[in-house]
Scaffold this motif. Structure first.
Motif, PDB file in Angstrom:
ATOM      1  N   LYS A  46       0.705  -1.330  -0.040  1.00 32.24           N
ATOM      2  CA  LYS A  46       0.007   0.023   0.040  1.00 32.24           C
ATOM      3  C   LYS A  46       0.816   1.140  -0.071  1.00 32.24           C
ATOM      4  O   LYS A  46       0.422   2.101  -0.464  1.00 32.24           O
ATOM      5  CB  LYS A  46      -0.872  -0.062   1.146  1.00 32.24           C
ATOM      6  N   ARG A  47       1.805   1.366   0.912  1.00 34.50           N
ATOM      7  CA  ARG A  47       2.886   2.370   0.789  1.00 34.50           C
ATOM      8  C   ARG A  47       3.450   2.649  -0.443  1.00 34.50           C
ATOM      9  O   ARG A  47       3.621   3.608  -0.862  1.00 34.50           O
ATOM     10  CB  ARG A  47       3.959   2.157   1.966  1.00 34.50           C
ATOM     11  N   VAL A  48       3.858   1.546  -1.126  1.00 31.53           N
ATOM     12  CA  VAL A  48       4.478   1.632  -2.317  1.00 31.53           C
ATOM     13  C   VAL A  48       3.586   2.399  -3.487  1.00 31.53           C
ATOM     14  O   VAL A  48       3.734   3.037  -4.040  1.00 31.53           O
ATOM     15  CB  VAL A  48       4.799   0.413  -2.910  1.00 31.53           C
ATOM     16  N   LEU A  49       2.101   1.826  -3.491  1.00 33.69           N
ATOM     17  CA  LEU A  49       1.138   2.323  -4.391  1.00 33.69           C
ATOM     18  C   LEU A  49       1.001   3.894  -4.128  1.00 33.69           C
ATOM     19  O   LEU A  49       0.825   4.698  -4.982  1.00 33.69           O
ATOM     20  CB  LEU A  49      -0.259   1.592  -4.153  1.00 33.69           C
ATOM     21  N   LEU A  50       1.031   4.296  -2.992  1.00 34.81           N
ATOM     22  CA  LEU A  50       0.920   5.671  -2.602  1.00 34.81           C
ATOM     23  C   LEU A  50       2.217   6.531  -3.166  1.00 34.81           C
ATOM     24  O   LEU A  50       1.586   7.616  -3.750  1.00 34.81           O
ATOM     25  CB  LEU A  50       0.781   5.900  -1.027  1.00 34.81           C
ATOM     26  N   LEU A  52       4.281   5.838  -5.469  1.00 36.00           N
ATOM     27  CA  LEU A  52       3.975   5.777  -7.070  1.00 36.00           C
ATOM     28  C   LEU A  52       3.041   6.640  -7.387  1.00 36.00           C
ATOM     29  O   LEU A  52       3.389   7.181  -8.556  1.00 36.00           O
ATOM     30  CB  LEU A  52       3.387   4.261  -7.513  1.00 36.00           C
ATOM     31  N   MET A  53       1.894   6.702  -6.999  1.00 35.69           N
ATOM     32  CA  MET A  53       0.901   7.597  -7.489  1.00 35.69           C
ATOM     33  C   MET A  53       1.392   9.154  -7.177  1.00 35.69           C
ATOM     34  O   MET A  53       0.927   9.809  -8.102  1.00 35.69           O
ATOM     35  CB  MET A  53      -0.457   7.285  -6.932  1.00 35.69           C
ATOM     36  N   VAL A  54       1.998   9.241  -6.005  1.00 39.28           N
ATOM     37  CA  VAL A  54       2.443  10.628  -5.765  1.00 39.28           C
ATOM     38  C   VAL A  54       3.446  11.122  -6.921  1.00 39.28           C
ATOM     39  O   VAL A  54       3.431  12.172  -7.651  1.00 39.28           O
ATOM     40  CB  VAL A  54       3.050  10.718  -4.626  1.00 39.28           C
ATOM     41  N   ALA A  55       4.432  10.226  -7.315  1.00 37.45           N
ATOM     42  CA  ALA A  55       5.448  10.442  -8.419  1.00 37.45           C
ATOM     43  C   ALA A  55       4.763  10.626  -9.773  1.00 37.45           C
ATOM     44  O   ALA A  55       5.153  11.347 -10.413  1.00 37.45           O
ATOM     45  CB  ALA A  55       6.375   9.183  -8.324  1.00 37.45           C
ATOM     46  N   ILE A 144      -6.234  14.496 -10.821  1.00 36.32           N
ATOM     47  CA  ILE A 144      -6.826  12.990 -10.401  1.00 36.32           C
ATOM     48  C   ILE A 144      -5.862  12.212  -9.872  1.00 36.32           C
ATOM     49  O   ILE A 144      -6.449  11.448  -8.795  1.00 36.32           O
ATOM     50  CB  ILE A 144      -7.204  12.364 -11.940  1.00 36.32           C
ATOM     51  N   SER A 145      -4.636  12.282 -10.014  1.00 36.04           N
ATOM     52  CA  SER A 145      -3.659  11.591  -9.194  1.00 36.04           C
ATOM     53  C   SER A 145      -4.018  11.747  -7.544  1.00 36.04           C
ATOM     54  O   SER A 145      -3.673  10.934  -6.911  1.00 36.04           O
ATOM     55  CB  SER A 145      -2.272  11.967  -9.554  1.00 36.04           C
ATOM     56  N   ALA A 146      -3.881  13.233  -7.312  1.00 41.75           N
ATOM     57  CA  ALA A 146      -4.052  13.641  -5.799  1.00 41.75           C
ATOM     58  C   ALA A 146      -5.524  12.725  -5.285  1.00 41.75           C
ATOM     59  O   ALA A 146      -5.358  12.211  -3.953  1.00 41.75           O
ATOM     60  CB  ALA A 146      -4.056  15.155  -5.794  1.00 41.75           C
ATOM     61  N   VAL A 147      -6.600  12.683  -5.933  1.00 40.37           N
ATOM     62  CA  VAL A 147      -7.808  11.953  -5.635  1.00 40.37           C
ATOM     63  C   VAL A 147      -7.482  10.727  -5.481  1.00 40.37           C
ATOM     64  O   VAL A 147      -7.853  10.014  -4.577  1.00 40.37           O
ATOM     65  CB  VAL A 147      -8.772  12.388  -6.671  1.00 40.37           C
ATOM     66  N   ILE A 152      -6.555   5.430  -2.339  1.00 39.83           N
ATOM     67  CA  ILE A 152      -5.680   4.396  -1.978  1.00 39.83           C
ATOM     68  C   ILE A 152      -5.476   4.227  -0.422  1.00 39.83           C
ATOM     69  O   ILE A 152      -5.667   3.418   0.074  1.00 39.83           O
ATOM     70  CB  ILE A 152      -4.474   4.519  -2.675  1.00 39.83           C
ATOM     71  N   TRP A 153      -5.241   5.422   0.153  1.00 42.53           N
ATOM     72  CA  TRP A 153      -5.095   5.771   1.575  1.00 42.53           C
ATOM     73  C   TRP A 153      -6.380   5.240   2.334  1.00 42.53           C
ATOM     74  O   TRP A 153      -6.254   4.702   3.341  1.00 42.53           O
ATOM     75  CB  TRP A 153      -4.927   7.210   1.812  1.00 42.53           C
TER      76      TRP A 153
END
Length: 379
Positions: A46-50, A52-55, A144-147, A152-153
């Motif tokens: 989950k942390r990795v997905l978060l 990755l989406m931030v990047a 959309i990435s921020a949403v 995910i969180w």
């Protein structure tokens, strides 16, 4: 892709040079997918997905703010880096949340956003860029990435990190022949589809006779086919994973062999485009599941590599299509070359299944437990 003229004008380059903006993103996918998946092997998924989406959001925001060609190329490369790892690790997480028999369905639902994008995202981004400027679609994607980070969180459950995982264990999956065969199926099998789809717009206008205004609607038909394929993947896989892979590859070969003929008439061209989106999309989640099965301890890396494979297939198919067209053949011929690639994918799948059966048959079977001897007294 639909905004290349606006991008070219905005950063003062030619349209062919603007095409490298697309290539930079694809290169980021190919490089980032295996690298990030291997390095993040022991981190909580989950942390990795978060991150990755931030990047991904940062890369798209940088794309929106770029005012020159080289910064834009770099921003698109950075945007592509998280793509393959995100969908690969996300597929592993989705598959872990459901019973084993529903894994392909879960992976298909996770990938369904890619199919919906072809119905809603592509035309919406094109219209937005044409009316407000090419930077605004990138800014919208960043928003959309921020949403998505918040989603995910909130909704993706935390999973304990795998203490046995490591870069070495992830890379060890690459020593398995079945992993490479599964990746080869994706490369050649989807190369045929991309050989056709890369030139779908000129095929519809030059060969079929549609006007340019009809092309966006035809692409929507393709996107609808993709979405239907994502929802059907789980049902097809429930009849047997390798059987479903064989079925899809055979259907792709038949479809591509006849696509050039179907595209010569308007009444048959549109259903053919729908099937072009439908059938290959059914195959994607099944290949993803197959990779996770044969990779064993390296599931995250193998699942991420599937997206690198699809981008390689994109490049291979588009290149072979251009070779055929440059040789003087018409727009009915790229799909026929694609049919040959689909047959090659079918042969690779056959080899994979044969090796699997051979390995299973060569394993020693547990010996039957001997029957107890009867005592002289009969007790």
């Amino acid at each position: 892709m639909g905004l290349l003229p606006q991008i070219a004008e905005g950063v003062r380059i030619s349209i062919p040079a603007a095409g490298y903006v697309v290539s930079a993103y694809a290169l980021g996918v190919v490089v980032g997918a295996p690298t990030i998946a291997a390095l993040a092997a022991r981190a909580p998924r989950k942390r990795v997905l978060l991150w990755l989406m931030v990047a991904f959001g940062i890369g798209n925001l940088a794309s929106a703010l770029a005012t020159a060609y080289l910064p834009l190329l770099l921003a698109r490369f950075v945007s592509g880096l998280p793509h393959g790892a995100y969908f690969g690790i996300g597929s592993v997480v989705a598959a872990s949340l459901v019973p084993k028999e529903r894994r392909t369905w879960a992976v298909a639902m996770m990938l369904a956003g890619l199919t919906v994008a072809n119905i809603v995202g592509v035309p919406a981004a094109t219209l937005l860029g044409q009316h407000l400027g090419w930077q605004w679609p990138y800014a919208l994607v960043a928003a959309i990435s921020a949403v998505t980070v918040l989603a995910i969180w909130r909704w993706v459950p935390w999973q304990r990190s795998d203490d046995t995982a490591s870069i070495g264990s992830e890379l060890r999956s690459l020593t398995r022949l079945q992993v490479w065969l599964a990746l080869a199926i994706g490369t050649v099998g989807f190369g045929g589809m991309f050989a056709t789809f890369s030139y779908i717009a000129p095929t519809m206008t030059e060969l079929t006779g549609f006007g340019e205004r009809a092309v966006p609607f035809i692409l929507v038909v393709y996107g609808v086919g993709m979405t239907c394929g994502a929802f059907l993947a789980g049902r097809v896989a429930s009849r047997g994973l390798m059987r479903g892979i064989f079925f899809c590859l055979m259907a792709i070969a038949v479809l591509l062999a006849g696509f050039g003929f179907a595209a010569q008439q308007k009444w048959s061209a549109v259903p053919a485009v729908f099937l072009l989106g439908l059938v290959p999309t059914i195959l994607v989640p099944m290949l993803q599941t197959r990779l996770m099965d044969v990779a064993h301890e390296g599931q995250s890396l193998a699942a991420a590599l599937n997206h690198s494979t699809l981008n390689i297939a994109n490049a291979l198919g588009a290149w072979l299509g251009s070779v055929v067209l440059d040789a003087g053949y018409g727009y009915e011929w790229p799909s026929r070359v694609g049919a040959v690639l689909a047959v090659a994918g079918l042969l690779v799948a056959g080899l994979s299944a044969w090796l699997q059966r051979r390995d299973l048959s060569s394993r020693p079977r547990p010996s039957a437990r001997p029957a107890p001897e009867s005592s002289p007294t009969g007790r």
